[in-house]
Design a protein around this motif. Structure first.
Motif, mmCIF file in Angstrom:
data_model
loop_
_atom_site.group_PDB
_atom_site.id
_atom_site.type_symbol
_atom_site.label_atom_id
_atom_site.label_comp_id
_atom_site.label_asym_id
_atom_site.label_seq_id
_atom_site.Cartn_x
_atom_site.Cartn_y
_atom_site.Cartn_z
ATOM 1 N N SER A 17 98.213 -4.030 29.672
ATOM 2 C CA SER A 17 97.435 -3.842 30.952
ATOM 3 C C SER A 17 95.900 -3.894 30.820
ATOM 4 N N GLY A 18 95.535 -3.566 29.938
ATOM 5 C CA GLY A 18 94.117 -3.818 29.473
ATOM 6 C C GLY A 18 93.542 -5.185 29.284
ATOM 7 N N TYR A 19 94.419 -5.871 28.622
ATOM 8 C CA TYR A 19 94.171 -7.542 28.614
ATOM 9 C C TYR A 19 94.201 -8.110 29.735
ATOM 10 N N ILE A 20 95.241 -7.762 30.524
ATOM 11 C CA ILE A 20 95.188 -8.383 31.754
ATOM 12 C C ILE A 20 94.171 -8.040 32.774
ATOM 13 N N LEU A 21 93.759 -6.864 32.819
ATOM 14 C CA LEU A 21 92.558 -6.324 33.544
ATOM 15 C C LEU A 21 91.462 -7.057 33.266
ATOM 16 N N MET A 22 90.950 -7.229 31.977
ATOM 17 C CA MET A 22 89.997 -7.810 31.314
ATOM 18 C C MET A 22 89.881 -9.375 31.628
ATOM 19 N N ALA A 23 91.016 -10.097 31.805
ATOM 20 C CA ALA A 23 91.036 -11.442 31.920
ATOM 21 C C ALA A 23 91.194 -11.759 33.467
ATOM 22 N N LEU A 24 91.549 -10.737 34.216
ATOM 23 C CA LEU A 24 91.658 -11.204 35.764
ATOM 24 C C LEU A 24 90.405 -11.667 36.391
ATOM 25 N N ALA A 31 75.599 -6.723 36.687
ATOM 26 C CA ALA A 31 76.630 -5.456 36.987
ATOM 27 C C ALA A 31 77.905 -5.636 36.720
ATOM 28 N N SER A 32 78.449 -6.611 37.147
ATOM 29 C CA SER A 32 80.109 -6.747 36.555
ATOM 30 C C SER A 32 80.232 -6.761 35.088
ATOM 31 N N THR A 39 82.356 -4.078 30.568
ATOM 32 C CA THR A 39 82.103 -3.354 29.292
ATOM 33 C C THR A 39 82.476 -2.223 28.914
ATOM 34 N N ILE A 40 81.910 -1.380 29.877
ATOM 35 C CA ILE A 40 82.334 0.244 29.918
ATOM 36 C C ILE A 40 83.781 0.356 30.234
ATOM 37 N N GLY A 41 84.216 -0.320 30.860
ATOM 38 C CA GLY A 41 85.829 -0.185 31.261
ATOM 39 C C GLY A 41 86.647 -0.478 30.099
ATOM 40 N N GLY A 42 86.281 -1.661 29.483
ATOM 41 C CA GLY A 42 87.001 -1.993 28.117
ATOM 42 C C GLY A 42 86.756 -1.106 27.163
ATOM 43 N N LEU A 43 85.644 -0.727 26.943
ATOM 44 C CA LEU A 43 85.443 0.295 25.855
ATOM 45 C C LEU A 43 86.363 1.707 26.121
ATOM 46 N N TRP A 44 86.266 2.038 27.503
ATOM 47 C CA TRP A 44 86.825 3.165 27.937
ATOM 48 C C TRP A 44 88.458 3.266 27.520
ATOM 49 N N MET A 45 89.002 2.000 28.164
ATOM 50 C CA MET A 45 90.406 1.767 27.967
ATOM 51 C C MET A 45 90.890 1.488 26.510
ATOM 52 N N ARG A 46 89.963 0.950 25.744
ATOM 53 C CA ARG A 46 90.285 0.952 24.206
ATOM 54 C C ARG A 46 90.333 2.209 23.658
ATOM 55 N N LYS A 47 89.466 3.055 24.151
ATOM 56 C CA LYS A 47 89.502 4.558 23.452
ATOM 57 C C LYS A 47 90.794 5.077 23.921
ATOM 58 N N ILE A 48 91.268 4.909 25.086
ATOM 59 C CA ILE A 48 92.357 5.669 25.729
ATOM 60 C C ILE A 48 93.596 5.215 24.758
ATOM 61 N N ILE A 49 93.757 3.895 24.459
ATOM 62 C CA ILE A 49 94.825 3.416 23.978
ATOM 63 C C ILE A 49 95.024 3.390 22.594
ATOM 64 N N ASP A 50 93.701 3.514 21.729
ATOM 65 C CA ASP A 50 93.509 3.534 20.328
ATOM 66 C C ASP A 50 94.045 4.859 19.824
#
Length: 309
Positions: free
Chosen positions: A251-258, A289-290, A295-306
């Protein structure tokens, strides 16, 4: 008569001595036939050797440690720093040539600059893959060790047998332990270095179990069996956690690539629709801003799933 016979024998001896010593000897066996067969090196091999020596001298004088020996060994490569550096330089020139042909001079320069970073990434990828394979083989390694101990062997002989029966990378690491201990290094130090080099918490347990057994005694085979059972249970838990976290990672990969996919689709379908985003100051601010929010969202999601286990 006797005097004549003695004189004849003396003359014959002098003649034989002259034939044996004074006259030239018959040619002996050539030197290359008295040595084992060694294939002659080609011109390319000699050139590669001289180039490797020159690069090694340059790196040594400048104290360059771009690709040190530890990194290459952890990645499972048997090349020296100079040889790998030559491969990276050759790959950089080939990539630059491809970039120039495909997109011009700027793309070629970009490919040339990216070559060392790609080499670093390849080394880290191979190192991680090798360490993961080492962890997967620990169960079989412990069975070999406990089997050797039950057969009456010492721990060093059991490690030697495990090195013989195992496959890479376990065989290489076990053989390295045997080599270091045969050269006078402490077994516990070699085991700890192996655990640190492979970054294996499970192997740390094995090293601690062996050290405790050497200090207080006991049945090491049973201890290793218990450690093996614990490691297998932890591996099973790791598999469950990875399977549960796979959905979050995907899900994180899809949201980052969307966002990139939608932007590319809009630029292909209607190029004029996205021109304002790249020409107006407000569009530049929105892009910045995007990027920050992604970047913040990706790092946050990585912290959740790691997950740490």
């Amino acid at each position: 008569m006797i005097l004549l016979t003695g004189t004849a024998f003396m003359l014959s001896a002098i003649v034989l001595f002259g034939v044996a010593v004074i006259l030239p000897k018959s040619p002996g066996v050539p030197l290359d036939r008295r040595r084992p067969y060694q294939p002659a090196d080609s011109s390319l091999t000699r050139f590669a050797g001289s180039a490797s020596g020159a690069v090694h001298g340059f790196l040594t004088r400048r104290n360059v440690r771009l690709f040190n020996r530890e990194e290459l060994e952890n990645a499972g490569l048997r090349t020296s720093q100079a040889e790998f550096f030559i491969l990276v330089i050759a790959g950089a020139f080939v990539s630059a040539l491809i970039g120039v042909i495909a997109g011009g001079l700027l793309l070629g320069i970009l490919f040339f600059i990216l070559a060392p970073f790609v080499a670093k990434f390849v080394l880290r990828f191979r190192t991680g893959k090798r360490r993961a394979k080492f962890d997967e083989q620990l169960g079989d390694t412990l069975q070999l060790l406990s089997g050797g101990l039950r057969a009456g062997h010492s721990i060093l002989r059991a490690i030697d047998a495990a090195a013989t029966e195992s496959v890479s990378p376990t065989a290489e690491e076990m053989r390295r332990i045997i080599t270091e201990t045969s050269l006078g290094r402490e077994l516990q130090v070699s085991l700890n270095d192996t655990a640190e080099r492979m970054r294996s918490e499970d192997f740390v347990w094995i090293a601690q179990a062996i050290q405790i057994n050497r200090e207080v005694g006991g049945n090491l085979a049973e201890v290793l069996d218990q450690v093996n059972e614990t490691i297998r249970e932890r591996s099973e838990i790791k598999g469950h956690i990875k399977s549960l976290a796979a959905e979050g990672k995907f899900s994180g990969y899809i949201l980052m690539a969307l966002p990139f996919g939608i932007t590319t689709m809009l630029m292909v379908v209607n190029p004029g629709y996205m021109n304002v985003m790249f020409t107006h100051p407000l569009g530049w601010a929105m892009i910045a801003a995007s990027a920050v929010l992604m970047t913040i969202g990706g790092l946050w999601m990585r912290k959740i799933i790691d997950l740490k286990f």
